[in-house]
Design an enzyme around this catalytic site. Structure first.
Site, short mmCIF file in Angstrom:
data_model
loop_
_atom_site.label_atom_id
_atom_site.label_comp_id
_atom_site.label_asym_id
_atom_site.label_seq_id
_atom_site.Cartn_x
_atom_site.Cartn_y
_atom_site.Cartn_z
N LYS A 47 0.81 -1.22 0.00
CA LYS A 47 0.00 0.00 0.00
C LYS A 47 0.86 1.28 0.00
O LYS A 47 2.06 1.22 0.27
CB LYS A 47 -0.95 -0.04 1.19
CG LYS A 47 -1.93 -1.23 1.09
CD LYS A 47 -3.04 -1.13 2.12
CE LYS A 47 -4.00 -2.30 1.94
NZ LYS A 47 -5.16 -2.19 2.83
N TYR B 168 -12.04 -1.99 -5.13
CA TYR B 168 -12.64 -2.22 -3.80
C TYR B 168 -14.17 -2.17 -3.84
O TYR B 168 -14.79 -1.89 -2.81
CB TYR B 168 -12.10 -1.20 -2.80
CG TYR B 168 -10.72 -1.55 -2.26
CD1 TYR B 168 -10.53 -2.65 -1.42
CD2 TYR B 168 -9.60 -0.77 -2.56
CE1 TYR B 168 -9.29 -2.97 -0.91
CE2 TYR B 168 -8.34 -1.09 -2.05
CZ TYR B 168 -8.20 -2.19 -1.23
OH TYR B 168 -6.96 -2.51 -0.71
N ASN C 2 -2.28 -0.38 6.61
CA ASN C 2 -1.92 -1.69 7.16
C ASN C 2 -0.94 -2.45 6.28
O ASN C 2 -0.92 -3.68 6.27
CB ASN C 2 -3.18 -2.51 7.48
CG ASN C 2 -4.03 -2.78 6.27
OD1 ASN C 2 -3.77 -2.27 5.19
ND2 ASN C 2 -5.07 -3.61 6.43
N HIS D 20 -2.23 -5.73 1.25
CA HIS D 20 -3.53 -6.36 0.99
C HIS D 20 -3.27 -7.81 0.60
O HIS D 20 -2.25 -8.12 0.00
CB HIS D 20 -4.22 -5.63 -0.18
CG HIS D 20 -5.39 -6.37 -0.75
ND1 HIS D 20 -6.65 -6.28 -0.21
CD2 HIS D 20 -5.48 -7.22 -1.80
CE1 HIS D 20 -7.47 -7.05 -0.91
NE2 HIS D 20 -6.79 -7.62 -1.88
N GLU E 282 -8.98 -10.22 -8.74
CA GLU E 282 -8.01 -9.17 -8.42
C GLU E 282 -6.76 -9.28 -9.30
O GLU E 282 -6.21 -8.26 -9.75
CB GLU E 282 -7.64 -9.25 -6.94
CG GLU E 282 -8.82 -8.89 -6.04
CD GLU E 282 -8.51 -9.06 -4.56
OE1 GLU E 282 -7.39 -9.48 -4.20
OE2 GLU E 282 -9.41 -8.76 -3.74
P1 CMP Z 1 -7.59 -4.61 2.73
O1 CMP Z 1 -7.13 -6.00 3.00
O2 CMP Z 1 -6.89 -3.90 1.63
O3 CMP Z 1 -9.17 -4.61 2.40
C1 CMP Z 1 -9.99 -3.49 2.63
C2 CMP Z 1 -9.28 -2.42 3.41
O4 CMP Z 1 -10.10 -1.45 3.99
C3 CMP Z 1 -8.56 -3.06 4.57
O5 CMP Z 1 -7.45 -3.77 4.07
C4 CMP Z 1 -8.25 -1.85 5.44
O6 CMP Z 1 -6.99 -1.28 5.13
C5 CMP Z 1 -9.31 -0.84 5.03
N1 CMP Z 1 -10.19 -0.45 6.13
C6 CMP Z 1 -10.33 0.79 6.58
N2 CMP Z 1 -11.22 0.84 7.58
C7 CMP Z 1 -11.67 -0.41 7.76
C8 CMP Z 1 -12.61 -1.01 8.66
N3 CMP Z 1 -13.28 -0.28 9.57
N4 CMP Z 1 -12.80 -2.34 8.58
C9 CMP Z 1 -12.13 -3.08 7.65
N5 CMP Z 1 -11.24 -2.56 6.77
C10 CMP Z 1 -11.00 -1.25 6.83
#
Ligand code: CMP
Length: 139
Positions: free
Chosen positions: A11, A51, A114, A117, A128
């Site tokens: 990311k 997304y 985070n 992904h 994806e």
């Molecule tokens: P990712 O695995 O990329 O999939 C969706 C992303 O939304 C997740 O990682 C998080 O980085 C982001 N995200 C932000 N807020 C939330 C939330 N409240 N719950 C889950 N995912 C979130």
């Protein structure tokens, strides 16, 4: 399960901080084969499409803003049981809750930042992977 694929993304925050090399080192040393790799800067519209499963959730707008805020690195990884194993390897979505030793614990900063992904199912891994890569870009 036999060899399958998962789609990972490094990311924007992790790319900006120069963490991608270390992260891929850990990924390959854990037994994943990189079969496709590229750095891209998504538009807001492209992030919304990627997304779209989260459309309607309260974090969708912030998520797609963030994912289109700077370059990301997308990669298709291959390994036995890739989807499930990779999700364990990266850890919980929230770095605070992720287990020690997982990528999100080591490199994650917050729920949105985070670090990485990982696809959540074989079906979504295909969708994806097809979003980012053509057949000619996979080896
Ligand atoms: P990712 O695995 O990329 O999939 C969706 C992303 O939304 C997740 O990682 C998080 O980085 C982001 N995200 C932000 N807020 C939330 C939330 N409240 N719950 C889950 N995912 C979130």
């Amino acid at each position: 399960m036999a060899n399958n694929i998962t789609l990972t993304i490094i990311k924007p925050y992790a790319v900006h901080e120069g963490l991608a090399g270390e992260i891929f080192d850990r990924i390959t040393k854990t037994g994943y084969k990189i079969i496709a790799l590229k750095q891209v800067h998504l538009t807001k519209k492209q992030a919304e499409i990627f997304y779209s499963v989260h459309k309607g959730k309260d974090f969708y707008d912030a998520l797609t803003d963030y994912m289109s805020s700077g370059p990301i690195i997308a990669s298709i990884l291959e390994k036995n049981n890739a989807v499930e194993d990779y999700r364990k390897f990266i850890g919980s979505t929230d770095p605070v809750k992720a287990k020690n030793g997982t990528l999100r614990k080591i490199y994650g900063f917050s729920l949105s930042k985070n670090a990485v992904h990982g696809s959540d199912s074989d079906k979504n891994a295909e969708i994806e992977a097809n979003f980012f890569f053509s057949g000619l870009e996979r080896y």
